[in-house]
Design an enzyme around this catalytic site. Structure first.
Site, PDB file in Angstrom:
ATOM      1  N   SER A 230       0.791  -1.207   0.000  1.00  0.00           N
ATOM      2  CA  SER A 230       0.000   0.000   0.000  1.00  0.00           C
ATOM      3  C   SER A 230       0.831   1.269   0.000  1.00  0.00           C
ATOM      4  CB  SER A 230      -0.936  -0.044   1.198  1.00  0.00           C
ATOM      5  OG  SER A 230      -1.822   1.029   1.160  1.00  0.00           O
TER       6      SER A 230
ATOM      7  N   ASP B  16      10.055   4.563 -10.395  1.00  0.00           N
ATOM      8  CA  ASP B  16       9.721   5.229 -11.653  1.00  0.00           C
ATOM      9  C   ASP B  16      10.691   6.361 -11.972  1.00  0.00           C
ATOM     10  OD1 ASP B  16       7.625   3.535 -11.996  1.00  0.00           O
ATOM     11  OD2 ASP B  16       6.057   5.066 -12.004  1.00  0.00           O
TER      12      ASP B  16
ATOM     13  N   LYS C 211      -1.041  -4.068  -3.556  1.00  0.00           N
ATOM     14  CA  LYS C 211      -2.311  -3.428  -3.202  1.00  0.00           C
ATOM     15  C   LYS C 211      -2.359  -2.066  -3.874  1.00  0.00           C
ATOM     16  CE  LYS C 211      -5.346  -2.003   0.556  1.00  0.00           C
ATOM     17  NZ  LYS C 211      -5.409  -0.560   0.329  1.00  0.00           N
TER      18      LYS C 211
END
Length: 387
Positions: free
Chosen positions: A298, A309, A323
């Site tokens: 999460s 990224d 999640k």
């Protein structure tokens, strides 16, 4: 909670139940309902009233009502949308503040079994010699099989001074063992940090246990202390961190990324698009390694995804939980609450990791209790050699 609600975006269950990671919810309208929903609600109330009035034995309308809510939510097949009783709601609020009353363990579902993932130092669980990897078979005589993590965790938590009976299955034991523990107030150690010396380099190590209130500031303070002591690289440990407040995910990401960077984008059918961005200046630009495992979930995955990224960090460990949805708490009568999934989120590059997780750049498995820590050792080797 007023017009603005708090979102949850976590997954693994602490004891504590961080099945959530919260953000401020915007645009949720609870004042209207469809005519179909209203008809079903009227029918349900009529059935309850008829049972209470005409059934041949006494019935507990409150118990029937809660059973109906439980069955209704179960039909969604969404483990993150759950009903919190008033006691569970209070407990959950305490967890988000970093303090709760219980026995001092973190747990997560593994292969359908509720497994201990962390034991906090000097807690009742530590004193009882509970260790990671043990399976919780029952709580106060009630089997954990088929029970939601939230329900089981709520049973383990309770008022300070009260007791709870656990039956545990230990990997090396032939039969379960029974323990009775006295609950007490637990202040969660949000961060632990230390300076490591390896191959002539000073490496700062910071572990974050959850994204409860103040996580970003505590990580920033730990980084500052390590840099004052000469840290040349950083290891950020998010293993077994099941998440917490989404706002704290943004704050923690801000410790490593420039201001104005997108951390995650959330969108739901009934909620406005919400973009979490970094703010302020980064606490450090030192080379960074992030450690993850299957219980990294999460809010932890939100931060991991952003750092991956932007190529800000090298990720080492095993695939994360996966999640990719967020929840909010909606107040119900009598102090109860509904934790409800309202949106999914994407990483800065638009990746959806729900049920997928993040694959580390370097995969290193770790078994509970392994010493020395093979994942940390691999991280130090990467820092020293670049591969």
């Amino acid at each position: 909670m007023g017009a603005s609600k708090r979102f949850v975006a976590a997954a693994a269950v602490l004891l504590l139940v961080f099945s959530a990671g919260f953000v401020l919810a915007k645009g949720l309208d609870r004042t209207s309902s469809s005519s179909s929903a209203q008809r079903q609600a009227d029918r349900y109330r009529q059935v309850l009233a008829d049972l209470e009035h005409d059934y041949y034995k006494p019935v507990d309308a409150a118990k029937l009502g809660q059973a109906g809510i439980t069955a209704l939510l179960a039909s969604l097949h969404d483990p993150y949308t759950v009903y919190f009783s008033p006691q569970q709601a209070r407990q959950f609020g305490q967890e988000l503040s970093g303090t709760y009353s219980g026995i001092g363990i973190a747990v997560a579902p593994k292969a359908g079994r509720l497994t201990v993932t962390r034991v906090f130092p000097d807690s009742p669980a530590a004193q009882a010699k509970i260790v990671p990897g043990e399976v919780i078979v029952s709580v106060d005589g009630v089997s954990t099989a088929g029970q939601s993590e939230s329900t089981t965790v709520a049973r383990i938590a309770g008022p300070a001074g009260s007791t709870v009976r656990l039956q545990l299955r230990r990997p090396a034991a032939s039969r379960p063992i029974d323990l009775t523990l006295k609950r007490r107030s637990i202040s969660l150690p949000l961060t632990t940090s230390r300076l490591l010396r390896d191959h002539g380099r000073k490496v700062g190590y910071v572990a974050l246990s959850s994204f409860s209130q103040g996580a970003g500031q505590r990580v920033r303070q730990a980084i500052a202390g390590l840099q004052r002591r000469g840290a040349q690289s950083l290891v950020f440990d998010l293993r077994d961190n099941g998440g917490g407040l989404v706002s704290e995910a943004g704050s923690v990401a801000s410790d490593f990324l420039p201001a104005g960077k997108t951390v995650a984008t959330m969108q739901g059918l009934h909620s406005a698009r919400d973009v979490v961005k970094t703010s302020g200046g980064p606490a450090t630009t030192l080379p960074l390694v992030v450690l993850v495992n299957g219980n990294t979930a999460s809010a932890s995955e939100i931060v991991t995804g952003a750092l991956q990224d932007y190529r800000r960090a090298t990720i080492i460990g095993t695939k994360t939980f996966g999640k990719g949805v967020v929840q909010t708490l909606l107040p119900l009568s009598g102090g109860a609450e509904l934790k409800i999934t309202i949106a999914s989120y994407r990483t800065p590059l638009g990746r959806d990791i729900n049920h997928k997780g993040f694959e580390p750049s370097i995969v290193v498995a770790q078994h509970a209790g392994a010493s020395p820590d093979p994942v940390l050792a691999r991280a130090l080797r990467f820092i020293a050699t670049g591969r």
